[in-house]
Write a protein that holds these residues in place. Structure first.
Motif, mmCIF file in Angstrom:
data_model
loop_
_atom_site.group_PDB
_atom_site.id
_atom_site.type_symbol
_atom_site.label_atom_id
_atom_site.label_comp_id
_atom_site.label_asym_id
_atom_site.label_seq_id
_atom_site.Cartn_x
_atom_site.Cartn_y
_atom_site.Cartn_z
ATOM 1 N N ASN A 34 0.820 -1.206 0.000
ATOM 2 C CA ASN A 34 0.000 0.000 0.000
ATOM 3 C C ASN A 34 0.857 1.259 0.000
ATOM 4 N N ASP A 127 -0.968 -10.494 0.882
ATOM 5 C CA ASP A 127 -0.586 -9.131 0.556
ATOM 6 C C ASP A 127 0.669 -8.731 1.315
ATOM 7 N N LYS A 858 -9.769 -9.689 -0.093
ATOM 8 C CA LYS A 858 -8.991 -8.813 0.779
ATOM 9 C C LYS A 858 -8.708 -7.470 0.134
ATOM 10 N N GLU A 859 -8.357 -7.479 -1.168
ATOM 11 C CA GLU A 859 -7.956 -6.209 -1.762
ATOM 12 C C GLU A 859 -8.116 -6.214 -3.271
ATOM 13 N N SER A 882 -10.561 -2.479 -0.118
ATOM 14 C CA SER A 882 -10.207 -3.662 0.659
ATOM 15 C C SER A 882 -11.418 -4.176 1.425
ATOM 16 N N ASN A 883 -11.382 -5.471 1.709
ATOM 17 C CA ASN A 883 -12.446 -6.139 2.454
ATOM 18 C C ASN A 883 -13.802 -5.947 1.772
#
Length: 927
Positions: A34, A127, A858-859, A882-883
């Protein structure tokens, strides 16, 4: 003490000689995927104990011999090995000479956490594991200008990065509440509405459709008091959503990073500002982060480094328990009570949480709080200031000699004020604590090394002497609360260690490493020895093997010793002093203090594995098996009269496997499609418990995670139904299952396995990344659901409360098959005999155990990069989320959180905050 400390270090340094070949200064900034900096990453010259760690901005700088290998390691991430080249300060991937180009896209292995106290026993989602596979991570500042200017020797260059980041968070609700029945209970054979003035906490009242408002003034609702239909003004009762408490949170980051210098001098300056606003109103945090690093060559024989870093954080209402209490009170609010009192912006209007007389406006005064009252009355502020400084010098008196001395000093101070205002439920007189904690360290290391090459053979020896001093000063006073006498604790530790490291390398694919460390300290004067040995074989360096481009076999063994840390997180263990039913009385009153212990914690690690590149390096595969034995495991235990004290609790054994696959499905010019998979499976078993049948690790006193001999670490133990030898429920004379008087093992929070899958597509300047996480198994105690059922708010109580003539499957106390019919909620019987109320506030713990398996997106990340000009080298845009979704049979809010955000509470859900769905955008300019 200080005089002897410094004299001994200087004397040791001056008495040591060392040897090293041509060296280079290697530096960079490490970030996750990120773009966030990774502080505390270990950067070590492989086969030696020479290394450094990244600062708060992820920056590192290290002098390394040309041809040596740097190992980057971080808890929860993969190790990454990179080769130091002779031509520049940039790095190249480790591997066979003919296979360096693509290896930096590959990962080596998952790094297991070294301490069970600091993690959830060892899994990093994909990730994280991919972080070390990115070029920009290892060498984000690769000094492209350095290669251009080093021939002119003194010409200065300038480069840097500016970043703007914005994201917002939306809470994700999976928990279902009943919307049919009102506040109240059964009386005299009928269901009666009971309002806030009665102090009623239950929602076992009549159907909401049978209620209406009256015209009389009512301090608890501007609409009027609820009465039974036909006795009011005819306006039907409304149903309210208690989760309207939350709002959209957001986060902003501004980051500036500058690098300037020439061949002899380099200057790094970084400033970062972060602001975070949580999903609970008034929760927020400011962070300011500044750093300066200077690197200077003095002639050809001396190199110096100096760094100074300052960090400041100011947080409000960010304590995990404060937020959990607010959320708990919102969830427990009957659907007929409006916490906002009809106001659109309730979080800013005191009429939402105060009655006209100025008292708290709550659905059950003295027994429950209005969540908006808590938001504005809880004292929960924290200020953190940290100052880090370091200095290093390396001297090269001859072509093969190096002498080095490094010194660092850190000073940290945390100031907390936290407590409840008078009038808060169960804290009628209020409580306020003022807590200050200081943590200071000084470290000095002097060392020597010898590096010799003979034809195809090379050997390296390193000898280091290190002295460390650390002190913790804790002072806590109670400004409100006559029962708290305050607390003071000063503790320090002076430690020293000597490290001897050796490495032998044969250019045809053989490397042998060994080391030993002698350690002692003022808190444990007995010398401890910590040996290590490792072996690496690369058959492809000696033999051609067709489609196999590179094949590596690794094995390592080590023994380490560790003491209890001087610092533990505030509130980490306090919940185990309370039952779940007493949670409203919970307060962080107990501190964890380190004292001398009998034995150091001893960890023996053994690992063996292989890595393989094939099909022109399109396919990468790794497989590792590991075994870790911990003797005299150190963990805080509550001792009467002493409080929480770290002690040697017992022995643990962890075994596990890591498997990683990375495959380039398609690659042609500007197009690329990659897929990566990580699989992790482990098991930690308690082999021995010292001086006790069990050790409580987390949770509550009546339902807790434990160390029990022969059981998995963190096994969940709590109340369970009484069963016969055949496992049949034993039914009492009233027709309901009986509860075993002894607590039983009811669940295992450790997952069966974990897996992550990443897809990445690249087309010209565009890239698309999709990450999916899987978890199989891992039990969760859903105390939130049990408590809401007890109060009559759970969805199960809506669908099942009218159940009649139900017969539980089991046997009576005389062994006969049960044939007694029961009603779950019989108005003719006392409320305490209700199906859910009869078992208490948190119910039977066994009922709350649920499967925590999940599949989660997740992303998602979309990136666009473009070249701008000579000065503005690159412009990068990122859109991410995300999520986005989570598929799980778990009935709680989130299957991957821990109670109060402590890792020792993994597998416990007791009004944990909901997870959030994040959307964001980032703009980065490289110049």
């Amino acid at each position: 003490m200080y005089r002897k400390f410094f004299i001994s270090v200087i004397f040791a340094w001056m008495s040591m000689l060392c040897g090293i070949s041509q060296t280079r200064t290697v530096s960079g900034v490490l970030t996750d995927t990120n773009g966030n900096p990774l502080p505390g990453v270990s950067v070590l010259i492989k086969g030696t104990q020479t290394g450094t760690v990244t600062d708060i901005n992820g920056y590192y700088s290290i002098e390394a011999p040309v041809g040596s290998t740097l190992v980057f390691s971080y808890v929860g991430f993969l190790n990454k090995e990179m080769l130091v080249t002779p031509d520049s300060s940039s790095l190249e991937s480790m591997g066979s000479n003919q296979h360096n180009t693509n290896n930096q896209l590959k990962k080596n292995r998952l790094l297991r956490p070294g301490n069970l106290k600091d993690s959830s026993k060892g899994f990093a989602s994909l990730d994280q594991s991919q972080s070390f596979n990115k070029n920009r991570l290892i060498n984000k500042w690769s000094y492209t200008n350095y290669d251009t200017y080093h021939t002119t020797h003194y010409r200065w260059y300038f480069t840097g990065e500016a970043e703007l980041f914005f994201s917002f968070d939306r809470p994700v609700y999976n928990l279902k509440l009943q919307k049919t029945y009102s506040q109240g209970r059964n009386e005299n054979g009928s269901f009666i509405y009971r309002g806030p003035e009665t102090g009623e906490v239950f929602s076992w009242g009549p159907p909401i459709k049978n209620l209406e408002y009256s015209d009389q003034d009512y301090p608890y609702d501007i609409r009027g008091k609820l009465v039974h239909k036909g006795t009011g003004n005819g306006i039907p009762a409304l149903i309210f959503d208690s989760l309207n408490l939350f709002h959209t949170g957001y986060k902003t980051i501004q980051n500036l990073h500058f690098i300037t210098g020439n061949y002899c001098s380099k200057i790094f300056i970084n400033y970062n500002h972060t602001f975070f606003s949580g999903i609970i109103p008034s929760s927020r945090m400011h962070e300011h982060n500044m750093s300066l690093l200077l690197n200077q060559k003095i002639g050809s024989k001396i190199t110096t480094d100096f760094s100074l870093r300052y960090f400041n954080a100011d947080a409000m209402l960010m304590n995990s328990f404060s937020q959990s209490r607010i959320f708990s009170m919102a969830l427990r609010t009957p659907v007929t009570f409006d916490n906002t009192n009809g106001l659109d912006d309730a979080s800013k209007n005191q009429n939402a949480w105060l009655t006209p007389s100025g008292t708290q406006r709550s659905f059950a005064p003295t027994l429950a709080d209005n969540p908006f009252w808590l938001i504005h009355s809880i004292k929960d502020s924290e200020i953190n200031n940290k100052l880090f400084s370091s200095f290093g010098v390396r001297v090269y008196p001859a072509n093969s000699i190096e002498m080095h001395l490094n010194a660092s000093a850190n000073s940290q101070k945390a100031s907390n004020i936290y407590g409840y205002k008078a009038g808060t439920a169960f804290f009628n007189d209020g409580i306020l604590i003022d807590r200050t904690e200081k943590y200071n360290t000084i470290s000095i290391m002097a060392g020597t090394s010898l590096n010799k090459t003979f034809d195809r053979h090379s050997v390296n020896f390193l000898l280091d002497y290190q002295k460390d001093y650390a002190e913790r000063i804790l002072n806590r006073t109670a400004t409100i609360d006559t029962n708290d006498t305050g607390f003071k604790n000063n503790i320090s530790r002076l430690s020293s260690q000597i490290k001897l490291t050796g490495k032998y390398k044969y250019s045809k694919g053989l490397t042998v490493n060994f080391s030993t460390i002698a350690y002692n300290s003022s808190t444990h004067s007995k010398t401890s020895w910590m040996p290590m040995a490792g072996l690496s074989l690369i058959p492809t360096d000696r033999f051609k093997m067709g489609e196999i481009n590179s094949w590596k076999l690794n094995a390592s063994w080590s023994i380490t010793h560790s003491e209890a840390p001087l610092q533990y997180r505030r509130g980490m263990m306090n919940s185990i002093l309370f039952t779940a039913a007493e949670s409203d009385r919970y307060f962080e009153t107990e501190e964890i203090t380190s004292r001398n212990i009998t034995s150091l914690e001893k960890t023996m690690n053994f690992e063996i594995g292989t890595e393989l590149y094939t099909f022109s390096e399109k396919l990468y595969f790794s497989f590792y098996w590991y075994n870790k034995k911990i003797n005299n495991y150190i963990y805080p235990v509550y001792i009467a009269g002493k409080g929480f004290t770290p002690v040697n609790t017992g022995d643990l054994v962890t075994t596990g496997i890591d498997a990683d696959i990375h495959y380039v499905l398609y690659s042609w010019r500007v197009k690329k499609w990659e897929i990566a998979l990580n699989f992790h499976k482990y098991s930690t078993v308690v082999k021995k418990v010292n001086n006790a049948g069990e050790i409580i690790l987390g949770g509550f006193s009546d339902v807790s995670s434990c160390m029990i001999q022969g059981q998995p670490y963190g096994i969940i133990k709590g109340s369970a139904y009484l069963r016969d030898d055949n496992g049949k429920l034993i039914i009492g004379n009233d027709g309901f299952p009986m509860v075993d008087p002894q607590r039983r093992i009811i669940g295992n929070p450790n997952p069966d396995w974990l897996m992550g899958i990443e897809n990445k597509f690249t087309l010209h300047q565009f890239s698309f990344r999709l990450l999916i996480d899987f978890r199989k198994g891992g039990d969760i105690w859903n105390g939130t659901r049990n408590t809401l059922n007890y109060l009559g708010l759970g969805r199960e109580t809506e669908s099942d409360r009218l159940t009649r003539d139900f017969i539980f499957d089991g046997v009576l106390t005389d062994g006969q098959v049960n044939n007694i019919p029961v009603s779950f909620c019989d108005p003719s019987l006392p409320l305490e005999e209700n199906r859910w109320v009869r078992y208490g506030y948190a119910g039977v713990a066994e009922d709350a155990i649920e499967d925590g398996s999940f599949v989660r997106l997740k992303e998602f990340r979309f990136t666009y990069k473009t070249l701008v000009s000579t000065f503005l080298r690159e412009l990068q845009f990122e859109i991410f989320a995300s999520n986005l979704f989570c598929i799980s049979r778990y009935k709680g809010l989130c299957p991957y959180t821990s109670m109060l955000a402590f890792s020792n509470n993994t597998g416990f859900d007791f009004f944990n905050l909901p997870s959030v769905r994040t959307y964001g955008i980032a703009v980065k300019i490289f110049f």
